[in-house]
Design a protein around this motif. Sequence first.
Motif, PDB file in Angstrom:
ATOM      1  N   ASP A  13       4.455  -8.765  -4.595  1.00 46.41           N
ATOM      2  CA  ASP A  13       5.002  -7.903  -5.635  1.00 46.41           C
ATOM      3  C   ASP A  13       6.524  -8.024  -5.733  1.00 46.41           C
ATOM      4  O   ASP A  13       7.087  -7.927  -6.820  1.00 46.41           O
ATOM      5  CB  ASP A  13       4.617  -6.443  -5.347  1.00 46.41           C
ATOM      6  N   THR A  19      -0.427  -8.087  -1.078  1.00 45.01           N
ATOM      7  CA  THR A  19      -0.156  -7.493  -2.391  1.00 45.01           C
ATOM      8  C   THR A  19       1.319  -7.160  -2.552  1.00 45.01           C
ATOM      9  O   THR A  19       1.946  -7.497  -3.568  1.00 45.01           O
ATOM     10  CB  THR A  19      -1.005  -6.231  -2.578  1.00 45.01           C
ATOM     11  N   TRP A  20       1.896  -6.506  -1.547  1.00 46.14           N
ATOM     12  CA  TRP A  20       3.253  -5.991  -1.717  1.00 46.14           C
ATOM     13  C   TRP A  20       4.337  -6.984  -1.350  1.00 46.14           C
ATOM     14  O   TRP A  20       5.457  -6.884  -1.865  1.00 46.14           O
ATOM     15  CB  TRP A  20       3.394  -4.681  -0.943  1.00 46.14           C
ATOM     16  N   ARG A  54       9.360   1.586  -5.177  1.00 48.96           N
ATOM     17  CA  ARG A  54       8.075   1.659  -4.478  1.00 48.96           C
ATOM     18  C   ARG A  54       8.173   2.137  -3.037  1.00 48.96           C
ATOM     19  O   ARG A  54       7.153   2.495  -2.443  1.00 48.96           O
ATOM     20  CB  ARG A  54       7.396   0.285  -4.508  1.00 48.96           C
TER      21      ARG A  54
END
Length: 541
Positions: free
Chosen positions: A358, A354-355, A282
């Motif tokens: 993640d 969010t990340w 990512r």
Amino acid sequence: MRRTLTSPAPPAEPEGTGLVAALRTDLDASGFTVDGVGDLLGEVASAALHREQAVPARRALEAAPADDPRAPLTRLFLLGDDVPRAALDRALPGVGAEGAERLGLVRAAGRAADDAVRAVVDLRPYAAVDARGPVSWWLASDHGELVTGGRLPADHVLGAGGASTTLAQVTMRDPVGRVLDLGTGCGIQALHAARHARSVVGTDVSRRALAFARFNATLNATPDAAPDRPDADLELRHGSMLEPVAGERFDLVVSNPPFVITPHSGAPGRAVAEALGDYEYRDGGRAGDDLVRDLVTGVGAVLEPGGVAQLLGNWEHRRGEPWTERVGAWLDAAGLDGWVVQREVLDPAEYAETWIRDGGTTSEREPDAWAAAYAAWLDDFAARDVEAVGFGIVTLRRPAQAGARPTLRRLEEHTGSVRQPLGAHLAASLAAHDWLEARDDAALAAAHLVVAEDVTEERYLTPGAADPNVVIVRQGDGLGRGVQASTGLAALVGACDGELAVGQIVGAIAALFGVAADDLAVELLPAVRGLVRDGFLRPAP
């Protein structure tokens, strides 16, 4: 057996064993498919498992028949639980626990029937519908947080997540010669492309990802070239971005690149750095949205004339600079036809949460690392006056004629639901754009059009009124657009059955309304162009 967060060796077939073909046969016979697992677990447990919650699935499996091969395979590969060696031997009779271990899928505690076997990679069924039709495969990747119980290793190879499925569904699937899957990961886009291309090249900076992609390509290939099976030549190359294919040309480029905007300034401590997540799948190691910008502006170098690139990406919304201007400047620099659809917008705090999550870091489990990583993300955004981050779909096309200038520059926001797969709709919209570019208003007026099958009309009236206040023409396919139509435009759409030319319909409506036909044409023809471009109206066959 102790669980470890270090990455095991990726799966691979020992040469000359035929074990992957045997595995494919066993999985097919076992019913270990998306529908098969869904039927086994039930709707509630399946939905919970999709949210990374395993308790309902484990409860459902307690009631599963002892001889159902789906049960041990689900426990083993989807939940990360141990299963007895004998249970795996029964579920995969052609491969057995020994063959699965030789493939690098599992690790066994011993050779006795009751000895525990544990999966070292994730192997799950995959089902999707792209613009070419449905597929049903199996994909190997690394275990996610549900199984690891903590942070993911930096070289984690992701399976088919939401972004992967989105890209597969929005990609155009017309038959082509060469396809490039840039940042192939576990190989999912390459598999989809291999159904409509003569050859596919997949590239990735991660050798581990390439090994998974090779295994998945072998697992899902069949000699009989079934409709849902990839059968194109696939070549996998190691390298960053476009470097492995410099000087080559492709008819289609697809990419779910490492677009996540990650802080890279400063020297954070080890715990913070791990929470920030230096993940190969990512994070492309670039500041801000530079990686996506450079891909948009550079991908034209590997496109054949008329070739198309479709990719996903993030872009920053900076204070005082509309995102359409920022991303539009990338399109201008690319020298390509460009169409950008922004599908989601997150504020800096939402994006950071969010990340961080993640990568397997949570505020409950590691509050200090969470807080420090959160602050690093917010500081990074603040340094560039970032107010939000957009996510969307980018479609680029190289002009077919050498030296021709781009004719399409479209940037729009569509955060509502869409009708997937979207690939055929996007292809039809590009074709409609080209059709319109070849016709001035006189030629458009001479054209015969028909209303697309998915188009409906909505009328809103004040109680007691004879005529509607608002008329909306809406499409049920594609982006599901709704266009507020004037009385004249609604009448024109209703009359487009292919019998009369557009100009003839305009003339009839003008006579009915008692207005000049030329004046009405000035009003309606631009709107007709928009409806043709977006698929409401189509040239009559």
